[in-house]
Design a protein around this motif. Sequence first.
Motif, PDB file in Angstrom:
ATOM      1  N   GLY A  95       5.074  -4.585   2.265  1.00  0.00           N
ATOM      2  CA  GLY A  95       4.181  -5.756   1.924  1.00  0.00           C
ATOM      3  C   GLY A  95       3.147  -5.022   0.839  1.00  0.00           C
ATOM      4  O   GLY A  95       2.201  -4.096   0.996  1.00  0.00           O
ATOM      5  N   GLU A  96       3.005  -6.071   0.507  1.00  0.00           N
ATOM      6  CA  GLU A  96       1.456  -6.724  -0.581  1.00  0.00           C
ATOM      7  C   GLU A  96       0.387  -7.144   0.087  1.00  0.00           C
ATOM      8  O   GLU A  96       1.198  -8.078   0.419  1.00  0.00           O
ATOM      9  N   PRO A  97      -0.791  -6.796  -0.508  1.00  0.00           N
ATOM     10  CA  PRO A  97      -1.641  -7.262   0.178  1.00  0.00           C
ATOM     11  C   PRO A  97      -2.061  -8.793  -0.343  1.00  0.00           C
ATOM     12  O   PRO A  97      -2.522  -9.310   0.321  1.00  0.00           O
ATOM     13  N   LYS A 141       2.742 -10.850  -0.409  1.00  0.00           N
ATOM     14  CA  LYS A 141       2.903 -10.421   1.088  1.00  0.00           C
ATOM     15  C   LYS A 141       4.460 -10.605   0.988  1.00  0.00           C
ATOM     16  O   LYS A 141       5.403 -11.544   0.798  1.00  0.00           O
ATOM     17  N   HIS A 173       5.304 -12.317   4.179  1.00  0.00           N
ATOM     18  CA  HIS A 173       5.677 -13.209   4.393  1.00  0.00           C
ATOM     19  C   HIS A 173       6.610 -14.450   3.206  1.00  0.00           C
ATOM     20  O   HIS A 173       7.659 -15.023   2.930  1.00  0.00           O
ATOM     21  N   VAL A 213       4.424  -9.326  10.440  1.00  0.00           N
ATOM     22  CA  VAL A 213       3.194  -9.330   9.453  1.00  0.00           C
ATOM     23  C   VAL A 213       2.110  -9.406   9.637  1.00  0.00           C
ATOM     24  O   VAL A 213       1.838 -10.732  10.129  1.00  0.00           O
ATOM     25  N   GLY A 273      -1.566  -9.497   7.321  1.00  0.00           N
ATOM     26  CA  GLY A 273      -2.411  -9.348   6.217  1.00  0.00           C
ATOM     27  C   GLY A 273      -1.167  -9.391   5.265  1.00  0.00           C
ATOM     28  O   GLY A 273      -2.071  -9.034   4.561  1.00  0.00           O
ATOM     29  N   GLY A 274       0.216  -9.935   5.404  1.00  0.00           N
ATOM     30  CA  GLY A 274       0.872 -10.017   4.419  1.00  0.00           C
ATOM     31  C   GLY A 274       1.699  -8.556   5.002  1.00  0.00           C
ATOM     32  O   GLY A 274       2.273  -8.188   3.608  1.00  0.00           O
ATOM     33  N   ILE A 275       1.588  -7.820   5.728  1.00  0.00           N
ATOM     34  CA  ILE A 275       1.948  -5.960   5.709  1.00  0.00           C
ATOM     35  C   ILE A 275       2.476  -5.555   6.767  1.00  0.00           C
ATOM     36  O   ILE A 275       2.370  -6.643   7.840  1.00  0.00           O
ATOM     37  N   HIS A 294      10.715  -4.247  -0.260  1.00  0.00           N
ATOM     38  CA  HIS A 294       9.274  -3.816  -0.515  1.00  0.00           C
ATOM     39  C   HIS A 294       8.976  -1.930   0.402  1.00  0.00           C
ATOM     40  O   HIS A 294       8.933  -1.187   0.209  1.00  0.00           O
TER      41      HIS A 294
END
Length: 357
Positions: free
Chosen positions: A220-222, A226, A228, A281, A283-285, A348
């Motif tokens: 995932g990317e911040p 993200k 989710h 998940v 913080g989007g990660i 991802h």
Amino acid sequence: MNTFGHIFRLTTFGESHGAAIGGVIDGCPSGLELDIEKVQKDLDRRKPGQSHITTQRKEGDKIEFLSGIFEGKTTGTPIGFIIRNKDQHSNDYNNLREVFRPSHADYTYIKKYGRRDHRGGGRSSARETIARVAAGSVAKQLLQNIGVNVQAYVSQVGEVEVPKSYLELDLGLTESNIVRCPDLETAEKMIARIEEAGRNHDTVGGVITCVATGAPAGLGEPVFNKLHADLGHAMLGINAVKGFEYGSGFAGTRLSGSEHNDVFVKDGDKIRTKTNHSGGVQGGISNGEDIYFRVAFKPIATLLKEQHTVDSSSKDVTINPKGRHDPCVLPRAVPIVEAMAALVLADHFLMNSISKL
């Protein structure tokens, strides 16, 4: 906008009553040993006519791979494939050529493109999702190489809901019944609810729950991608989907922060969380816990009964559609949800492989 993904990308083409549905998978790494029988099995789970509670359109849905595979392994080049349409009854739609069906994309397609394919909805038909299932099956096999498994099941049909969480269920029982619900007692009630809708020439919606186990921390990317958010984007792009929630979802709003926080604990040489309200998940990660979410599907808009609407001349008309349609989309949507989740996770995974030296 017919392409999905960033590195592991899928472009689809075709219409419900055209010659074929197909796609091109780009970005799949070379050397993946591809089991085409597994791909076909996933397509068979989505295909029409598989039980009395689904549409009776008869399609073999046999996949033909055109490129990107040599001696049973991917080559790293684009993987092209098609699934030919065999059982179109286009004449069933002749009386709908100038009519805007309630809750369909007929009107919006006219406003966007100035014309539309009225035969089964053309490109807006859920028939297009067969290409997603094919590509998602390839993505699932890629993920299995790193120990990730994606499993979905029907958790609600209308007011009939599974009273247990996925942790309390044997998900291996999902394919043991035609509604694809691992709670066998609830499955019988769901089937009865769908049969009731069919007898009344009506439709019923519901919810699919999906769980991804074995996903490593760090996917995932911040900010803008993200994990989710990309999962939500994927799910909301499926026909008839009206809602997406992950982890505690809307139910989490009833908890206080002290109740909702997932406390970190040491588990051997790993860091885990005591609870998983975050749905894997943060913080989007991904944090290494199970990734789980729910997808809400509306009742299918095509009813085999009289409805009032307007036509392209703004005249009031009455329609009584013909054709072969699902009274409930949920059983056939399970492999679609799995496929879209797998496409996101595979994408991802590949993006994460270039995030650090």
